[in-house]
Write an enzyme that holds these catalytic residues in place. Structure first.
Site, short mmCIF file in Angstrom:
data_model
loop_
_atom_site.label_atom_id
_atom_site.label_comp_id
_atom_site.label_asym_id
_atom_site.label_seq_id
_atom_site.Cartn_x
_atom_site.Cartn_y
_atom_site.Cartn_z
N GLU A 164 43.42 39.63 39.55
CA GLU A 164 44.67 39.31 40.24
C GLU A 164 45.83 38.91 39.33
O GLU A 164 46.31 37.77 39.36
CB GLU A 164 44.42 38.19 41.26
CG GLU A 164 43.50 38.61 42.38
CD GLU A 164 43.37 37.56 43.47
OE1 GLU A 164 43.83 36.40 43.26
OE2 GLU A 164 42.80 37.87 44.54
N GLU A 276 37.99 41.97 46.49
CA GLU A 276 37.92 40.71 47.23
C GLU A 276 38.44 40.91 48.65
O GLU A 276 39.47 41.56 48.86
CB GLU A 276 38.75 39.61 46.56
CG GLU A 276 38.17 39.05 45.28
CD GLU A 276 38.97 37.85 44.79
OE1 GLU A 276 39.66 37.20 45.61
OE2 GLU A 276 38.89 37.56 43.59
#
Length: 353
Positions: A164, A276
């Site tokens: 991320e 995710e």
């Protein structure tokens, strides 16, 4: 630790070999009925740095790894911290931390599962972004050169470049990603590489015009000499897609974002991995979770698979997204996903064609 009474899945070893086959693109290297389906086993990224192992952070236990292997999952995403593994830039890895990482990888692989290595650092180190004077692009590439050298011989190890990225534009992140891929390939490693976008690499924001350009525009410029990569995309269901609250009010929007990204991937002749996603135990949220996964599973030409966030030995029992079992009881999130992992007769499920 007890859990689903299912035979351990060994087909992942064959799947890992499929990841190494040649061809024009990722879609040709993976058989149409093969997919990566699994869970993030968190814990090694916990705590302040540097931290004390098994007090501030911990790698997943053999019992937890075995539990999820018995469900029929095929992949474990394994978060860890770059500075713990490499305390000084451009210097050797910490021997003890490397041993802990390699032990976890070996345990996962011995269970027949593919493992995704996940430096869980958000494209920062000591709060400085990769590409800054303090954390040069070359240092990030050097890190991946060292790591790839350790695991290049195992096709069941997937290289997730970074968790991320945020606080940098896609245009700023692109040189770092390309440099890391080039360094990996220079070692001779042919492993699958997962490449995130910026802005927490959300599916919902993949096409958003940001400073420096959208992920859809900029990340199309990823260069892999082996042409063996997929994008790492994340998607949550709550009100701001952050995965920080138990509501699932944006479930329909999340599913629509997956559909739009699937179309783009197909048109681009690329694939992605949903690294995710998560949902609380609320009945409506479990339904939204099922829908989201079904959208991914229905598009095998666009997705190599998914990994749920999260499980792991150190999660508090009250963590809203936890898939870690409590005693002999399976979590509702796992129960919701089990039909996608196993057929009624217990045989491994296959991706829809």
């Amino acid at each position: 630790m007890s859990g689903p009474r299912l035979r351990p899945l060994r087909a992942a070893t064959i799947l890992a070999l499929c990841l190494m086959l040649g061809g024009a693109g990722a879609a040709e290297r993976l058989p149409a009925d093969a997919c990566l389906r699994g869970v993030n086993l968190a814990g090694a990224e916990f705590g302040r740095l540097p931290g004390v192992p098994n007090r501030d952070y911990a790698y997943p236990s053999p019992e937890t790894i075995g539990y999820f292997a018995r469900t029929g999952m095929t992949v474990i995403r394994l978060p860890f911290r770059w500075p713990r593994l490499q305390p000084e830039l451009n210097r050797p890895f910490d021997k003890d931390e490397l041993a802990r990482l390699e032990t976890a990888v070996r345990t996962i692989r011995d269970e027949g599962l593919v493992v995704v290595l996940d430096p869980h650092d958000y494209a920062h180190r000591d709060e400085k972004p990769i590409g800054s004077a303090e954390v040069p692009v070359g240092a990030f590439a050097e890190f991946w050169s060292r790591l790839a050298t350790r695991f290049a011989g195992d096709p069941g190890v997937v290289f997730g470049l970074m968790n991320e990225p945020y606080g940098i534009t896609a245009r700023q992140w692109l040189p770092s990603a390309n440099a890391a891929i080039a360094a990996i390939r220079k070692t001779g490693a042919k492993n699958l590489v997962l490449v995130p976008g910026t802005s927490w690499t959300g599916a919902h924001s993949w096409f958003a015009e940001m400073d420096g350009g959208s992920n859809a525009t900029v990340m199309a410029e990823i260069v892999d000499p082996a042409d063996h990569f997929a994008y790492d995309v994340h998607q949550y269901l709550d009100k701001d897609f952050s995965g920080t609250t138990p509501d699932c009010s944006r479930g329909p929007d999340a599913a629509a974002a997956i559909d739009r990204l699937s179309d783009w991937l197909k048109a681009s002749k690329r694939r992605a991995f949903l690294g995710e996603f998560g949902a609380s135990r609320d009945k409506e949220c479990l339904a939204a979770l099922k829908t989201l996964v079904a959208r991914v599973d229905a598009r095998p030409e666009a997705w190599v698979g998914w990994s749920y966030w999260a499980a792991g030995d150190w999660w508090d029992k009250t963590y809203m997204f936890s898939m870690q079992p409590v005693g002999p009881v399976d979590r509702p999130q796992l129960t919701t996903l089990l039909p996608t992992l196993r057929l009624p007769d217990g045989a491994p499920a296959r991706c829809p064609r």
